[in-house]
Enzyme design. Structure first.
Site, PDB file in Angstrom:
ATOM      1  N   ASP A 164     -33.291 104.154   7.040  1.00  0.00           N
ATOM      2  CA  ASP A 164     -32.893 102.784   7.321  1.00  0.00           C
ATOM      3  C   ASP A 164     -31.792 102.715   8.364  1.00  0.00           C
ATOM      4  OD1 ASP A 164     -34.719 101.785   5.489  1.00  0.00           O
ATOM      5  OD2 ASP A 164     -33.270 101.717   3.842  1.00  0.00           O
ATOM      6  N   TYR A 222     -31.305 114.751   0.366  1.00  0.00           N
ATOM      7  CA  TYR A 222     -30.335 113.800   0.918  1.00  0.00           C
ATOM      8  C   TYR A 222     -28.954 114.070   0.333  1.00  0.00           C
ATOM      9  CZ  TYR A 222     -33.945 110.639   2.819  1.00  0.00           C
ATOM     10  OH  TYR A 222     -34.979 110.090   3.532  1.00  0.00           O
TER      11      TYR A 222
END
Length: 249
Positions: free
Chosen positions: A51, A109
């Site tokens: 994003d 992540y």
């Protein structure tokens, strides 16, 4: 021939990875640079979208082309054309059927938080000064690791067939400067990691207990989980593939 690009980028300057109308994206920049150098229309496809504001230490994308330059020369020329916020770390030939998205077996992540205001961390870490209790966070981590359906941490109205994810590793570590949340899984839902961190912050502040967390996960309702933390602290750090997809040339 098909190639995998190993890419790093600082996401602050981009509206995410994936090309979209009237927005500056990483994929657009890489396609532009490849097309200029190879003098043909090239479109790469990434391992997944990140994003707006999210960073990557390792994003993988594939593209198809017949090259006249060596891979080292192509890497050098790409890095010369790409903006300072994007770098190509390596280019590797892969089997023709190899797919950057569908062949990925593990994605990792990290989310970074710092406790003291620091101008040098702006854009790459989330400033969170409130105190947190470590024990309930670690207990919550254990619950999440053994969970399967993460609909409660997914953005609503996403186009997916199911909400199941296999969590391989998940950790919450306190550092000298703050905290680092890390998670590895076979796949992630849109907004999942930022919702996970936001929920863990609620747990660490005593606003949610373990029963609350279990009820949230069982409900599948995003509105019951914690808020999504800002994108700036999130990094895609590794994407793993079977070694069998790579070609030795």
């Amino acid at each position: 021939m098909r190639y995998f690009l190993d890419i790093s980028y600082r996401g602050t300057a981009f509206h995410g990875w994936q090309i979209q109308p009237n927005a500056h994206t990483v994929q657009e920049e890489i396609n532009r640079a490849l097309s200029i150098i190879l003098q043909q229309d090239i479109s790469c496809l990434g391992s997944g979208r990140t994003d707006t504001g999210v960073h990557a230490l390792q994003q993988i994308a594939h593209f198809d082309a017949e090259l006249s330059d060596s891979l080292d020369q192509l890497q050098y020329r790409l890095n010369g054309l790409l903006p300072a916020e994007v770098s190509i770390n390596s280019i590797r030939p892969v089997k023709p059927e190899a797919h950057a998205r569908f062949d990925a077996v593990r994605r990792t992540y990290h989310y970074h938080l710092h406790r003291q205001k620091d101008p040098f961390k702006t854009g790459v870490s989330y400033f969170f000064s409130r105190s947190l209790e470590a024990a309930p966070i670690q207990e919550a981590i254990g619950l999440m690791k053994n969970w399967k359906n993460f609909q409660a941490f997914s953005k609503v109205h996403t186009d997916v067939n199911h909400f199941d994810c296999d969590i391989y590793e998940i950790n919450w570590q306190e550092t000298n400067e703050g905290y680092v949340f890390s998670v590895s899984a076979n796949r992630f839902l849109r907004g999942m990691i930022r919702a996970m961190v936001g929920t863990l912050l609620e747990v660490g502040q005593g606003r949610l207990n373990q029963t609350d967390l279990k009820n949230i996960l069982e409900s599948g309702e995003r509105s019951r989980a914690g808020r999504a933390v800002p994108a700036e602290g999130l990094f895609l750090t590794e994407v793993k593939y079977p070694e069998s997809i790579y070609l030795d040339i």
